[in-house]
Design a protein around this motif. Sequence first.
Motif, PDB file in Angstrom:
ATOM      1  N   ASN A   1       0.851  -1.172   0.000  1.00 42.39           N
ATOM      2  CA  ASN A   1       0.000   0.000   0.000  1.00 42.39           C
ATOM      3  C   ASN A   1       0.890   1.225   0.000  1.00 42.39           C
ATOM      4  N   GLY A   2       0.842   1.992  -1.113  1.00 39.30           N
ATOM      5  CA  GLY A   2       1.688   3.169  -1.252  1.00 39.30           C
ATOM      6  C   GLY A   2       3.076   2.873  -1.773  1.00 39.30           C
ATOM      7  N   GLY A   3       3.337   1.634  -2.189  1.00 39.89           N
ATOM      8  CA  GLY A   3       4.667   1.244  -2.650  1.00 39.89           C
ATOM      9  C   GLY A   3       4.966   1.672  -4.075  1.00 39.89           C
ATOM     10  N   ILE A   4       6.222   1.475  -4.451  1.00 38.48           N
ATOM     11  CA  ILE A   4       6.709   1.828  -5.790  1.00 38.48           C
ATOM     12  C   ILE A   4       7.542   0.659  -6.310  1.00 38.48           C
ATOM     13  N   VAL A   5       7.388   0.355  -7.594  1.00 42.12           N
ATOM     14  CA  VAL A   5       8.261  -0.608  -8.254  1.00 42.12           C
ATOM     15  C   VAL A   5       8.813   0.061  -9.511  1.00 42.12           C
ATOM     16  N   VAL A   6      10.121  -0.112  -9.731  1.00 40.18           N
ATOM     17  CA  VAL A   6      10.777   0.406 -10.929  1.00 40.18           C
ATOM     18  C   VAL A   6      11.337  -0.784 -11.687  1.00 40.18           C
ATOM     19  N   LEU A   7      10.996  -0.858 -12.958  1.00 36.69           N
ATOM     20  CA  LEU A   7      11.456  -1.951 -13.810  1.00 36.69           C
ATOM     21  C   LEU A   7      12.382  -1.397 -14.889  1.00 36.69           C
ATOM     22  N   ALA A   8      13.542  -2.003 -15.041  1.00 39.07           N
ATOM     23  CA  ALA A   8      14.465  -1.647 -16.109  1.00 39.07           C
ATOM     24  C   ALA A   8      14.258  -2.630 -17.249  1.00 39.07           C
ATOM     25  N   LEU A   9      14.036  -2.129 -18.429  1.00 39.18           N
ATOM     26  CA  LEU A   9      13.869  -2.968 -19.614  1.00 39.18           C
ATOM     27  C   LEU A   9      15.263  -3.190 -20.198  1.00 39.18           C
ATOM     28  N   LEU A  10      15.774  -4.390 -20.081  1.00 36.68           N
ATOM     29  CA  LEU A  10      17.167  -4.655 -20.411  1.00 36.68           C
ATOM     30  C   LEU A  10      17.407  -5.009 -21.868  1.00 36.68           C
ATOM     31  N   ASP A  11      16.497  -5.724 -22.497  1.00 37.51           N
ATOM     32  CA  ASP A  11      16.717  -6.182 -23.868  1.00 37.51           C
ATOM     33  C   ASP A  11      15.923  -5.393 -24.902  1.00 37.51           C
ATOM     34  N   VAL A  12      14.681  -5.083 -24.571  1.00 38.99           N
ATOM     35  CA  VAL A  12      13.801  -4.378 -25.498  1.00 38.99           C
ATOM     36  C   VAL A  12      13.189  -3.190 -24.781  1.00 38.99           C
ATOM     37  N   GLY A  13      13.468  -1.981 -25.280  1.00 41.65           N
ATOM     38  CA  GLY A  13      12.910  -0.763 -24.703  1.00 41.65           C
ATOM     39  C   GLY A  13      11.626  -0.375 -25.399  1.00 41.65           C
ATOM     40  N   LEU A  14      10.867   0.477 -24.747  1.00 41.16           N
ATOM     41  CA  LEU A  14       9.625   0.993 -25.323  1.00 41.16           C
ATOM     42  C   LEU A  14       9.912   2.057 -26.362  1.00 41.16           C
ATOM     43  N   VAL A  15       9.140   2.067 -27.427  1.00 42.34           N
ATOM     44  CA  VAL A  15       9.169   3.148 -28.405  1.00 42.34           C
ATOM     45  C   VAL A  15       7.739   3.545 -28.720  1.00 42.34           C
ATOM     46  N   ASP A  16       7.584   4.802 -29.094  1.00 45.25           N
ATOM     47  CA  ASP A  16       6.263   5.283 -29.482  1.00 45.25           C
ATOM     48  C   ASP A  16       5.964   4.792 -30.890  1.00 45.25           C
ATOM     49  N   GLY A  17       5.113   3.809 -30.976  1.00 43.97           N
ATOM     50  CA  GLY A  17       4.705   3.263 -32.259  1.00 43.97           C
ATOM     51  C   GLY A  17       3.235   3.548 -32.470  1.00 43.97           C
ATOM     52  N   PRO A  18       2.621   2.887 -33.429  1.00 41.03           N
ATOM     53  CA  PRO A  18       1.192   3.102 -33.654  1.00 41.03           C
ATOM     54  C   PRO A  18       0.363   2.547 -32.492  1.00 41.03           C
ATOM     55  N   GLY A  19      -0.489   3.361 -31.912  1.00 39.60           N
ATOM     56  CA  GLY A  19      -1.395   2.906 -30.855  1.00 39.60           C
ATOM     57  C   GLY A  19      -0.700   2.606 -29.547  1.00 39.60           C
ATOM     58  N   VAL A  20      -1.196   1.593 -28.874  1.00 40.31           N
ATOM     59  CA  VAL A  20      -0.722   1.191 -27.552  1.00 40.31           C
ATOM     60  C   VAL A  20       0.735   0.733 -27.626  1.00 40.31           C
ATOM     61  N   ASP A  21       1.545   1.189 -26.652  1.00 40.77           N
ATOM     62  CA  ASP A  21       2.956   0.806 -26.601  1.00 40.77           C
ATOM     63  C   ASP A  21       3.282  -0.117 -25.434  1.00 40.77           C
ATOM     64  N   LEU A  22       2.462  -0.075 -24.375  1.00 41.10           N
ATOM     65  CA  LEU A  22       2.750  -0.793 -23.145  1.00 41.10           C
ATOM     66  C   LEU A  22       1.454  -1.305 -22.532  1.00 41.10           C
ATOM     67  N   LEU A  23       1.473  -2.545 -22.063  1.00 36.74           N
ATOM     68  CA  LEU A  23       0.350  -3.101 -21.313  1.00 36.74           C
ATOM     69  C   LEU A  23       0.821  -3.426 -19.901  1.00 36.74           C
ATOM     70  N   ILE A  24       0.017  -3.052 -18.921  1.00 36.04           N
ATOM     71  CA  ILE A  24       0.302  -3.348 -17.515  1.00 36.04           C
ATOM     72  C   ILE A  24      -0.770  -4.311 -17.026  1.00 36.04           C
ATOM     73  N   PHE A  25      -0.333  -5.395 -16.384  1.00 33.84           N
ATOM     74  CA  PHE A  25      -1.243  -6.420 -15.897  1.00 33.84           C
ATOM     75  C   PHE A  25      -1.231  -6.464 -14.371  1.00 33.84           C
ATOM     76  N   GLU A  26      -2.367  -6.139 -13.751  1.00 40.75           N
ATOM     77  CA  GLU A  26      -2.521  -6.193 -12.296  1.00 40.75           C
ATOM     78  C   GLU A  26      -3.599  -7.183 -11.896  1.00 40.75           C
ATOM     79  N   ASN A  27      -4.583  -7.367 -12.697  1.00 42.06           N
ATOM     80  CA  ASN A  27      -5.676  -8.327 -12.539  1.00 42.06           C
ATOM     81  C   ASN A  27      -6.612  -8.048 -11.369  1.00 42.06           C
ATOM     82  N   PRO A  28      -7.376  -6.971 -11.476  1.00 40.30           N
ATOM     83  CA  PRO A  28      -8.352  -6.660 -10.433  1.00 40.30           C
ATOM     84  C   PRO A  28      -9.542  -7.618 -10.486  1.00 40.30           C
TER      85      PRO A  28
END
Length: 135
Positions: free
Chosen positions: A1-28
């Motif tokens: 509760n109130g925490g932070i996680v930082v993820l380093a993308l080591l092999d493939v970085g994000l780029v602004d491409g067409p549409g969605v670039d990143l999906l986050i999965f939390e599963n509510p």
Amino acid sequence: NGGIVVLALLDVGLVDGPGVDLLIFENPFPGWIELGEVAVSEDGVIWTAFPCEPYDEAQGYPGCAGINPVLSHPDNGIDATDPNVAGGDAFDLAQIGVKRARFVRITDTGTNTYDGTSGGFDLDALAVVNGEIID
């Protein structure tokens, strides 16, 4: 509760491409929403956050992660990098004017839709939809 996680993308970085670039999965689950604010960075120092409205239940908590159920699973054949079928929460770098990112930070907003103090954003996974190999 109130925490932070930082993820380093080591092999493939994000780029602004067409549409969605990143999906986050939390599963509510219905009645159990734990929201996170998503930010990205190229260098791990300067961050740009997606606008997250953790108190706007009427509009579905726009811009936050932890809203949509996860549909992809290694055993069901649903591609985790396909925003049309994977579920989770979609983020487009163009929305915040970022062209590239190597780091993703998720900050629990501290707003949960149930009583208790032990709940918080539970990151299950993320998927790079538009990316490029990092040299």
